[in-house]
Write an enzyme that holds these catalytic residues in place. Structure first.
Site, mmCIF file in Angstrom:
data_model
loop_
_atom_site.group_PDB
_atom_site.id
_atom_site.type_symbol
_atom_site.label_atom_id
_atom_site.label_comp_id
_atom_site.label_asym_id
_atom_site.label_seq_id
_atom_site.Cartn_x
_atom_site.Cartn_y
_atom_site.Cartn_z
ATOM 1 C CB CYS A 149 51.610 58.449 47.141
ATOM 2 S SG CYS A 149 50.988 59.488 48.502
ATOM 3 C CD GLU B 107 52.460 60.019 43.270
ATOM 4 O OE1 GLU B 107 51.923 59.214 44.037
ATOM 5 O OE2 GLU B 107 52.318 61.289 42.890
HETATM 6 N N1 THU Z 1 47.713 60.119 46.411
HETATM 7 C C1 THU Z 1 48.655 59.832 45.529
HETATM 8 O O1 THU Z 1 48.603 58.405 45.579
HETATM 9 N N2 THU Z 1 49.497 60.323 45.039
HETATM 10 C C2 THU Z 1 49.650 61.841 45.147
HETATM 11 O O2 THU Z 1 50.564 62.419 44.502
HETATM 12 C C3 THU Z 1 48.624 62.575 46.105
HETATM 13 C C4 THU Z 1 48.006 61.545 46.813
HETATM 14 C C5 THU Z 1 47.004 59.382 46.920
HETATM 15 C C6 THU Z 1 46.670 59.352 48.576
HETATM 16 C C7 THU Z 1 45.432 58.835 48.906
HETATM 17 O O3 THU Z 1 45.303 57.624 48.638
HETATM 18 C C8 THU Z 1 44.764 59.778 48.043
HETATM 19 O O4 THU Z 1 45.407 59.921 46.788
HETATM 20 C C9 THU Z 1 43.808 60.974 48.488
HETATM 21 O O5 THU Z 1 44.885 61.785 48.851
#
Ligand code: THU
Length: 159
Positions: free
Chosen positions: A73, A75
């Site tokens: 993710c 974050e």
């Molecule tokens: N994702 C994030 O980067 N941060 C979040 O808080 C939720 C989901 C990303 C993971 C994945 O690459 C995409 O968003 C879809 O879930």
């Protein structure tokens, strides 16, 4: 038996203009960080920006992988980069923005549970000096939580 209640307070902004200059800048950086997203599978581009106690901002974006669980993710990409870059500094605030094909979602992008746990760890690492605020950006509305506890009640932070 006693019924208990957990109460969470947060701020809602109708526009970034209503925010403090520091937070406004962090929101802009989170939106800019979306450009670094590599999301060939979900097409959901997420950007995050962390403000450190020395004023520096470290950005990150979600990175996907054909072996899905190997993805990370935005974050955690940002926080781990910030932790590695400034190991002696504290994380004061994190802002998150996301949307499909780069179009920011109307309602705020909310961090997953694993990212909240990592936020909790860095907040704990800072000790009693400061809490880490969390800003979730949407196109229609922006939310600000003063501390990680507000988005991860009953934090597990030590053994
Ligand atoms: N994702 C994030 O980067 N941060 C979040 O808080 C939720 C989901 C990303 C993971 C994945 O690459 C995409 O968003 C879809 O879930």
């Amino acid at each position: 038996m006693t019924e208990k209640n957990l109460n969470i307070n947060f701020q809602e902004f109708a526009s970034v203009e209503e925010m403090l200059p520091e937070d406004r800048e962090l929101v802009a950086e989170a939106i800019d960080a979306m450009k670094g997203s590599y999301a060939p599978y979900s097409h959901f581009n997420v950007g995050a920006a962390v403000r450190m106690s020395n004023g520096q901002i470290v950005k990150g974006a979600n990175q996907e992988n054909a072996a899905f669980p190997s993805s990370l993710c935005a974050e955690r990409t940002a926080m781990y980069a910030a932790g590695a870059r400034y190991p002696d500094k504290d994380m004061m605030s994190i802002a998150i923005a996301g949307g499909v094909y780069g179009r920011i979602t109307d309602s705020p992008a909310t961090p997953c549970g694993a990212c909240r746990q990592v936020m909790a760890q860095y907040q704990t690492k800072a000790g009693h000096k400061h809490k880490m605020s969390v800003i979730m950006v949407g196109a229609k509305v922006i939310w600000k939580f003063e501390k990680v506890d507000d988005i991860l009640p009953l934090i597990f932070d030590s053994i």
